[in-house]
Design a protein around this motif. Structure first.
Motif, PDB file in Angstrom:
ATOM      1  N   THR A  61       0.964  -1.358  -0.079  1.00 18.92           N
ATOM      2  CA  THR A  61       0.045   0.094  -0.119  1.00 18.92           C
ATOM      3  C   THR A  61       0.834   1.277  -0.093  1.00 18.92           C
ATOM      4  O   THR A  61       0.555   2.136  -0.746  1.00 18.92           O
ATOM      5  CB  THR A  61      -1.024   0.167   1.197  1.00 18.92           C
ATOM      6  OG1 THR A  61      -1.948  -0.988   1.125  1.00 18.92           O
ATOM      7  CG2 THR A  61      -1.798   1.280   1.239  1.00 18.92           C
ATOM      8  N   LEU A  62       1.915   1.310   0.813  1.00 19.27           N
ATOM      9  CA  LEU A  62       2.714   2.448   0.666  1.00 19.27           C
ATOM     10  C   LEU A  62       3.451   2.752  -0.689  1.00 19.27           C
ATOM     11  O   LEU A  62       3.641   3.831  -1.032  1.00 19.27           O
ATOM     12  CB  LEU A  62       4.106   2.153   1.811  1.00 19.27           C
ATOM     13  CG  LEU A  62       3.465   2.164   3.345  1.00 19.27           C
ATOM     14  CD1 LEU A  62       4.666   1.844   4.202  1.00 19.27           C
ATOM     15  CD2 LEU A  62       3.349   3.883   3.276  1.00 19.27           C
ATOM     16  N   TYR A  64       2.049   1.792  -3.529  1.00 13.40           N
ATOM     17  CA  TYR A  64       0.859   2.380  -4.442  1.00 13.40           C
ATOM     18  C   TYR A  64       0.862   3.836  -4.178  1.00 13.40           C
ATOM     19  O   TYR A  64       0.800   4.545  -4.999  1.00 13.40           O
ATOM     20  CB  TYR A  64      -0.211   1.801  -3.887  1.00 13.40           C
ATOM     21  CG  TYR A  64      -0.557   0.232  -4.477  1.00 13.40           C
ATOM     22  CD1 TYR A  64       0.019  -0.355  -5.099  1.00 13.40           C
ATOM     23  CD2 TYR A  64      -1.664  -0.416  -3.891  1.00 13.40           C
ATOM     24  CE1 TYR A  64      -0.018  -1.725  -5.813  1.00 13.40           C
ATOM     25  CE2 TYR A  64      -2.008  -1.779  -4.088  1.00 13.40           C
ATOM     26  CZ  TYR A  64      -1.154  -2.476  -4.893  1.00 13.40           C
ATOM     27  OH  TYR A  64      -1.482  -3.603  -5.346  1.00 13.40           O
ATOM     28  N   ARG A  65       0.847   4.282  -2.871  1.00 10.95           N
ATOM     29  CA  ARG A  65       0.872   5.793  -2.594  1.00 10.95           C
ATOM     30  C   ARG A  65       1.813   6.501  -3.126  1.00 10.95           C
ATOM     31  O   ARG A  65       1.624   7.438  -3.338  1.00 10.95           O
ATOM     32  CB  ARG A  65       0.670   5.729  -0.995  1.00 10.95           C
ATOM     33  CG  ARG A  65      -0.916   5.271  -0.498  1.00 10.95           C
ATOM     34  CD  ARG A  65      -0.900   5.458   0.833  1.00 10.95           C
ATOM     35  NE  ARG A  65      -0.942   6.946   1.102  1.00 10.95           N
ATOM     36  CZ  ARG A  65      -1.007   7.611   2.401  1.00 10.95           C
ATOM     37  NH1 ARG A  65      -0.877   6.538   3.393  1.00 10.95           N
ATOM     38  NH2 ARG A  65      -1.218   8.727   2.448  1.00 10.95           N
ATOM     39  N   ALA A  68       1.545   6.862  -6.715  1.00  8.86           N
ATOM     40  CA  ALA A  68       0.690   7.795  -6.986  1.00  8.86           C
ATOM     41  C   ALA A  68       1.221   9.077  -7.027  1.00  8.86           C
ATOM     42  O   ALA A  68       0.981  10.181  -7.549  1.00  8.86           O
ATOM     43  CB  ALA A  68      -0.543   7.786  -6.254  1.00  8.86           C
ATOM     44  N   HIS A  69       2.072   9.561  -6.141  1.00 10.75           N
ATOM     45  CA  HIS A  69       2.804  10.545  -5.801  1.00 10.75           C
ATOM     46  C   HIS A  69       3.505  10.974  -7.125  1.00 10.75           C
ATOM     47  O   HIS A  69       3.402  12.137  -7.690  1.00 10.75           O
ATOM     48  CB  HIS A  69       3.613  10.831  -4.778  1.00 10.75           C
ATOM     49  CG  HIS A  69       4.580  11.745  -4.669  1.00 10.75           C
ATOM     50  ND1 HIS A  69       4.119  12.936  -3.938  1.00 10.75           N
ATOM     51  CD2 HIS A  69       5.904  12.043  -4.988  1.00 10.75           C
ATOM     52  CE1 HIS A  69       5.323  13.992  -4.445  1.00 10.75           C
ATOM     53  NE2 HIS A  69       6.318  13.263  -4.843  1.00 10.75           N
ATOM     54  N   ASP A  73       0.463   5.680 -10.586  1.00 15.44           N
ATOM     55  CA  ASP A  73      -0.500   4.609 -10.033  1.00 15.44           C
ATOM     56  C   ASP A  73      -1.791   5.433  -9.800  1.00 15.44           C
ATOM     57  O   ASP A  73      -1.813   6.681  -9.355  1.00 15.44           O
ATOM     58  CB  ASP A  73       0.200   4.099  -8.680  1.00 15.44           C
ATOM     59  CG  ASP A  73      -0.686   3.087  -8.267  1.00 15.44           C
ATOM     60  OD1 ASP A  73      -0.365   1.851  -8.374  1.00 15.44           O
ATOM     61  OD2 ASP A  73      -1.798   3.150  -7.483  1.00 15.44           O
ATOM     62  N   HIS A  75      -3.806   5.311  -7.310  1.00 18.72           N
ATOM     63  CA  HIS A  75      -4.290   5.334  -5.540  1.00 18.72           C
ATOM     64  C   HIS A  75      -4.691   6.762  -5.246  1.00 18.72           C
ATOM     65  O   HIS A  75      -4.216   7.710  -5.592  1.00 18.72           O
ATOM     66  CB  HIS A  75      -2.922   4.722  -4.676  1.00 18.72           C
ATOM     67  CG  HIS A  75      -3.318   4.574  -3.412  1.00 18.72           C
ATOM     68  ND1 HIS A  75      -3.606   5.311  -2.420  1.00 18.72           N
ATOM     69  CD2 HIS A  75      -3.710   3.244  -2.926  1.00 18.72           C
ATOM     70  CE1 HIS A  75      -3.900   4.811  -1.500  1.00 18.72           C
ATOM     71  NE2 HIS A  75      -4.118   3.541  -1.647  1.00 18.72           N
ATOM     72  N   HIS A  77      -4.689   8.301  -2.458  1.00 21.46           N
ATOM     73  CA  HIS A  77      -4.079   9.110  -1.445  1.00 21.46           C
ATOM     74  C   HIS A  77      -2.639   8.966  -1.680  1.00 21.46           C
ATOM     75  O   HIS A  77      -1.876   8.292  -1.155  1.00 21.46           O
ATOM     76  CB  HIS A  77      -4.393   8.385  -0.273  1.00 21.46           C
ATOM     77  CG  HIS A  77      -5.745   8.276   0.245  1.00 21.46           C
ATOM     78  ND1 HIS A  77      -6.806   9.607   0.185  1.00 21.46           N
ATOM     79  CD2 HIS A  77      -6.638   7.355   0.113  1.00 21.46           C
ATOM     80  CE1 HIS A  77      -7.562   9.250   0.569  1.00 21.46           C
ATOM     81  NE2 HIS A  77      -7.867   7.767   0.301  1.00 21.46           N
ATOM     82  N   PRO A  78      -1.887   9.823  -2.667  1.00 21.00           N
ATOM     83  CA  PRO A  78      -0.634  10.041  -2.941  1.00 21.00           C
ATOM     84  C   PRO A  78       0.209  10.413  -1.808  1.00 21.00           C
ATOM     85  O   PRO A  78      -0.302  11.023  -0.746  1.00 21.00           O
ATOM     86  CB  PRO A  78      -0.538  11.102  -3.874  1.00 21.00           C
ATOM     87  CG  PRO A  78      -1.727  11.235  -4.591  1.00 21.00           C
ATOM     88  CD  PRO A  78      -2.706  10.951  -3.525  1.00 21.00           C
ATOM     89  N   LEU A  79       1.400   9.782  -1.611  1.00 17.02           N
ATOM     90  CA  LEU A  79       2.210  10.093  -0.623  1.00 17.02           C
ATOM     91  C   LEU A  79       3.771  10.389  -0.922  1.00 17.02           C
ATOM     92  O   LEU A  79       4.235   9.409  -1.792  1.00 17.02           O
ATOM     93  CB  LEU A  79       2.345   8.776   0.716  1.00 17.02           C
ATOM     94  CG  LEU A  79       3.082   8.984   1.726  1.00 17.02           C
ATOM     95  CD1 LEU A  79       2.270  10.205   2.770  1.00 17.02           C
ATOM     96  CD2 LEU A  79       3.053   7.539   2.542  1.00 17.02           C
ATOM     97  N   ALA A  84       6.887   9.054   3.341  1.00 20.99           N
ATOM     98  CA  ALA A  84       6.498   7.413   3.518  1.00 20.99           C
ATOM     99  C   ALA A  84       7.818   6.622   4.104  1.00 20.99           C
ATOM    100  O   ALA A  84       7.661   5.673   4.636  1.00 20.99           O
ATOM    101  CB  ALA A  84       6.229   6.899   2.062  1.00 20.99           C
TER     102      ALA A  84
END
Length: 179
Positions: A61-62, A64-65, A68-69, A73, A75, A77-79, A84
């Motif tokens: 999950t991390l 993915y996030r 996304a940033h 991806d 996801h 909720h980008p991070l 992270a």
């Protein structure tokens, strides 16, 4: 004495019956103990298998996030990678004891499938630390990760004699469709 001899067959019958009853109870207790022990170990293995999957899924999950940033991806909720970092370290610390428990209680096939899933997650993390931001390469890693996860869950179900489960495949929107 003749009265004793007349009652001897009945006395022998009582002794044989008591002995047979005792042996049946002992055998039944042993079988019940073995069955209860097997159930306890299966419950422990299920817990270990679930804990490992949960700890590895936290890393997924991390990833993915973070992806996304970078815009590769979908996801929601980008991070940022810096944000992270602490969560990644915590996920790694949680995963290590789960791995050790899996090594102790897991079947050989489950351990091999867990190792393959973990190797794919490491490849995802290496990809995100690199400079390449190729969405197609990321999608290929996602497919490898999903296949490895499915292999792990299949091996777990076989080891625990569970029926086949859901493939958990849900369609993902293309990255370009994300607002």
């Amino acid at each position: 004495m003749s009265a004793f001899l007349q009652q001897l067959p009945a006395l022998i019958g009582v002794v044989v019956g008591a002995l047979g009853s005792y042996l049946a109870v002992v055998r039944s207790d042993r079988a019940r103990f073995r069955q209860e022990s097997a159930v306890r170990w299966e419950e422990r293995r299920l817990t270990v298998y679930s804990d490992y999957a949960r700890s590895l899924k936290a890393s997924v999950t991390l990833a993915y996030r973070v992806a996304a940033h970078f815009g590769i991806d979908p996801h929601p909720h980008p991070l940022a990678p810096r944000e992270a970092a602490a969560a990644r370290a915590e996920a790694g610390l949680d995963r290590d004891p789960a791995w050790e428990a899996l090594l102790m209680l897991g079947s050989g096939e489950v351990v091999e499938r867990a190792r393959a899933w973990f190797a794919t997650v490491l490849a995802m993390e290496r990809f995100l630390r690199g400079a390449a931001r190729d969405p197609e390469a990321w999608r290929a890693l996602l497919e490898r990760q999903r296949a490895a996860r499915t292999g792990y869950y299949t091996a777990v179900r076989e080891d625990l004699a569970l029926p086949a489960g859901h493939g958990a495949r849900r369609p993902l929107p293309p990255v370009s469709d994300i607002p």
